[in-house]
Design a protein around this motif. Structure first.
Motif, short mmCIF file in Angstrom:
data_model
loop_
_atom_site.label_atom_id
_atom_site.label_comp_id
_atom_site.label_asym_id
_atom_site.label_seq_id
_atom_site.Cartn_x
_atom_site.Cartn_y
_atom_site.Cartn_z
N LEU A 268 -11.42 8.28 -3.78
CA LEU A 268 -10.46 7.27 -4.23
C LEU A 268 -11.13 5.91 -4.41
O LEU A 268 -10.85 5.18 -5.37
CB LEU A 268 -9.31 7.14 -3.23
N ARG A 269 -12.01 5.57 -3.48
CA ARG A 269 -12.74 4.30 -3.56
C ARG A 269 -13.53 4.19 -4.85
O ARG A 269 -13.45 3.19 -5.57
CB ARG A 269 -13.69 4.18 -2.36
N ASP A 270 -14.29 5.23 -5.16
CA ASP A 270 -15.12 5.21 -6.36
C ASP A 270 -14.27 5.19 -7.62
O ASP A 270 -14.64 4.56 -8.63
CB ASP A 270 -16.07 6.40 -6.36
N TYR A 271 -13.15 5.89 -7.59
CA TYR A 271 -12.23 5.88 -8.74
C TYR A 271 -11.67 4.48 -8.94
O TYR A 271 -11.61 3.98 -10.08
CB TYR A 271 -11.10 6.88 -8.52
N LEU A 272 -11.27 3.83 -7.85
CA LEU A 272 -10.71 2.48 -7.94
C LEU A 272 -11.74 1.50 -8.48
O LEU A 272 -11.44 0.67 -9.35
CB LEU A 272 -10.21 2.04 -6.56
N GLU A 277 -13.61 -1.94 -12.92
CA GLU A 277 -14.72 -2.36 -13.78
C GLU A 277 -14.46 -2.03 -15.25
O GLU A 277 -14.91 -2.76 -16.15
CB GLU A 277 -16.03 -1.72 -13.30
N LYS A 278 -13.74 -0.96 -15.48
CA LYS A 278 -13.42 -0.54 -16.84
C LYS A 278 -12.35 -1.42 -17.47
O LYS A 278 -12.42 -1.76 -18.67
CB LYS A 278 -12.96 0.92 -16.82
N GLU A 279 -11.35 -1.80 -16.68
CA GLU A 279 -10.16 -2.47 -17.22
C GLU A 279 -10.20 -4.00 -17.17
O GLU A 279 -9.51 -4.66 -17.93
CB GLU A 279 -8.91 -1.99 -16.47
N ILE A 280 -11.00 -4.56 -16.27
CA ILE A 280 -10.94 -6.01 -16.06
C ILE A 280 -12.32 -6.62 -16.26
O ILE A 280 -13.25 -6.34 -15.49
CB ILE A 280 -10.41 -6.34 -14.64
N ASN A 296 -13.68 1.04 1.50
CA ASN A 296 -13.73 -0.40 1.19
C ASN A 296 -14.05 -0.68 -0.28
O ASN A 296 -15.01 -0.14 -0.83
CB ASN A 296 -14.78 -1.08 2.07
N VAL A 297 -13.21 -1.54 -0.89
CA VAL A 297 -13.44 -2.05 -2.25
C VAL A 297 -13.27 -3.57 -2.19
O VAL A 297 -12.24 -4.06 -1.72
CB VAL A 297 -12.46 -1.44 -3.26
N ASN A 298 -14.27 -4.31 -2.64
CA ASN A 298 -14.18 -5.77 -2.64
C ASN A 298 -14.71 -6.29 -3.97
O ASN A 298 -15.86 -6.05 -4.33
CB ASN A 298 -14.98 -6.36 -1.47
N PHE A 299 -13.84 -6.99 -4.71
CA PHE A 299 -14.21 -7.55 -6.01
C PHE A 299 -13.98 -9.05 -6.04
O PHE A 299 -13.05 -9.57 -5.40
CB PHE A 299 -13.36 -6.92 -7.12
N SER A 300 -14.82 -9.72 -6.80
CA SER A 300 -14.58 -11.12 -7.16
C SER A 300 -14.23 -11.16 -8.64
O SER A 300 -14.89 -10.51 -9.46
CB SER A 300 -15.82 -11.98 -6.91
N PHE A 301 -13.18 -11.91 -8.96
CA PHE A 301 -12.74 -12.07 -10.34
C PHE A 301 -12.95 -13.52 -10.75
O PHE A 301 -12.38 -14.44 -10.13
CB PHE A 301 -11.25 -11.69 -10.47
N THR A 354 -8.62 -1.99 1.06
CA THR A 354 -9.15 -0.99 1.99
C THR A 354 -8.13 0.15 2.14
O THR A 354 -6.98 -0.08 2.46
CB THR A 354 -9.49 -1.62 3.35
N LEU A 355 -8.60 1.37 1.92
CA LEU A 355 -7.74 2.53 1.74
C LEU A 355 -7.56 3.33 3.02
O LEU A 355 -8.24 3.10 4.02
CB LEU A 355 -8.36 3.45 0.67
N ASN A 356 -6.63 4.28 2.96
CA ASN A 356 -6.49 5.28 4.02
C ASN A 356 -6.30 6.64 3.39
O ASN A 356 -6.18 6.77 2.17
CB ASN A 356 -5.32 4.92 4.97
N GLU A 357 -6.26 7.67 4.22
CA GLU A 357 -6.21 9.03 3.70
C GLU A 357 -4.89 9.38 3.05
O GLU A 357 -4.75 10.41 2.37
CB GLU A 357 -6.55 10.05 4.80
N GLU A 358 -3.86 8.53 3.23
CA GLU A 358 -2.56 8.79 2.62
C GLU A 358 -2.43 8.19 1.23
O GLU A 358 -1.47 8.51 0.51
CB GLU A 358 -1.45 8.24 3.53
N ASN A 359 -3.33 7.32 0.84
CA ASN A 359 -3.27 6.73 -0.50
C ASN A 359 -3.52 7.80 -1.56
O ASN A 359 -4.16 8.83 -1.31
CB ASN A 359 -4.31 5.61 -0.66
#
Length: 393
Positions: A268-272, A277-280, A296-301, A354-359
């Motif tokens: 899920l992390r890698d997909y997100l 990166e594809k859309e924004i 963990n996913v952390n982006f600066s826009f 930051t994700l969990n297994e239910e996402n």
């Protein structure tokens, strides 16, 4: 109201139903004080011991090396302050990194006022501690190295085994703040040469208000709370039995599903990351792309202020946090993002998910669509973005 999408599991996690069920009897039925000699008390003492066995087993440690605390911050404070006191005759030099949690950094500031000297080693652009700089910083009077296992903001996992080997080679104590890593990654204290390790229950679907400090047998660490003989005289006070039982149940659960959970969260992390990166455009992934926590996913826009992004996501029912500290009342951006080399204006526009297994994948798609919409709206309100676009034409 939109269906809640919770993506702030680095801040806290939902207490798992089986953990709550394990805790309940220790509030109302088995409520004895573990220090009491009658059976109601000895049942509580037994429950505390069983929780220690579970946690020790998860680390490759011994049960008598686990000490319960009120959470990760207390464990961090205890490790640093007690080590500084116990080893003062050897020296007063401590090494840490510039991207540690404030429970470490603020404790170091306190110790500096008490006469300790702290070296804050640098990290690279991905947040990984520079091992050569770390080793060069060691002096004859160095008593402790404290480097976090994985960063709470950008998710970068440190080369802990290599750091432990450096500390061991120079006969220096090694402490790691593993609050984000414990329950997410496999940890063996012997293999990594870890002398002390901090963890917290509410980061792995356990209750709040409970954590532990692993202290290797033979390490000379003073008492942190004085009073009774609880925790073998090192931390006085009646034990939080329901919390301890919950911590043990959460650890048992976390390590029983570790591989399955890690695989799902990583996917899920890698997909997100891929979709953002594809859309924004004009975004930057913070932290190491591969050496990072599975959730963990952390982006600066660019041209976006993090607090506005957070508020607008909340209005859409999406819980996240910002790499910027502005939401806690500070005008300064995250010290972690500055340490990896981001300029202030980009560090201010950061978002941690930051994700969990239910996402689910559907939640990731909804989140990306929401971020894209909000970022576009905020950029269209920014004169800096307008000027930037004109210059690109």
């Amino acid at each position: 109201m939109n269906k809640l999408i919770y993506l702030d599991n680095a801040a806290t996690t939902k207490t798992a139903p089986e953990v709550v069920q394990a805790m309940l009897p220790w509030f109302t039925e088995n409520y004895g004080n573990p220090s009491s000699i009658y059976s109601l008390g000895t049942e509580s003492k037994k429950a505390v011991s069983e929780a220690k066995d579970i946690i020790a087993g998860s680390l490759g440690a011994a049960s008598n090396e686990i000490y319960f605390t009120a959470g990760g911050s207390e464990a961090d404070n205890w490790a640093l302050k007690a080590a500084a006191e116990a080893y003062a005759s050897k020296g007063k030099h401590i090494i840490t990194s510039k991207i540690e949690h404030h429970a470490i950094l603020h404790t170091c500031e306190y110790l500096e006022k008490k006469g300790c000297e702290i070296t804050y080693v640098n990290v690279d652009e991905n947040g990984i501690v520079k091992l050569d700089e770390l080793e060069k910083a060691i002096r004859p009077d160095t008593i402790l190295i404290s480097i976090m296992f994985a960063n709470n903001e950008i998710g970068t996992v440190q080369p802990i085994k290599e750091i432990g080997e450096i500390a061991s080679r120079h006969n220096v104590l090694f402490h790691t703040d593993a609050v984000q890593a414990y329950g997410q990654l496999s940890i063996n204290v012997d293999e990594c040469h870890i002398d002390m390790l901090s963890a917290s229950g509410h980061k792995l679907n356990g209750p709040k208000g409970i954590g532990f400090l692993y202290i290797r047998k033979g390490i000379k660490i003073r008492s942190f709370i004085h009073g009774g003989q609880q925790e073998r005289g090192r931390r006085a006070g009646t034990e939080n039995v329901p919390g301890i039982v919950g911590m043990g149940a959460a650890a048992k659960r976390a390590f029983s599903i570790l591989e399955e959970k890690r695989a799902k969260e990583t996917e899920l992390r890698d997909y997100l990351i891929e979709q953002i990166e594809k859309e924004i455009p004009y975004c930057r992934l913070n932290g190491d792309r591969n050496r990072r926590l599975p959730n963990n996913v952390n982006f600066s826009f660019r041209f976006v202020e993090g607090e506005s992004l957070l508020i607008m996501l909340d209005m859409k029912g999406i819980c996240a946090s910002s790499g910027s500290a502005c939401t806690s009342g500070s005008l300064d951006p995250s010290h972690v993002l500055l340490a990896i080399g981001l300029p202030h204006e980009i560090a201010h526009g950061s978002l941690r998910l930051t994700l969990n297994e239910e996402n689910t994948k559907e939640e990731m798609d909804t989140t990306v669509a929401a971020i894209k919409e909000i970022v576009t709206k905020l950029r269209n309100m920014s004169p800096l973005y307008e000027d930037f676009v004109k210059k690109q034409k």
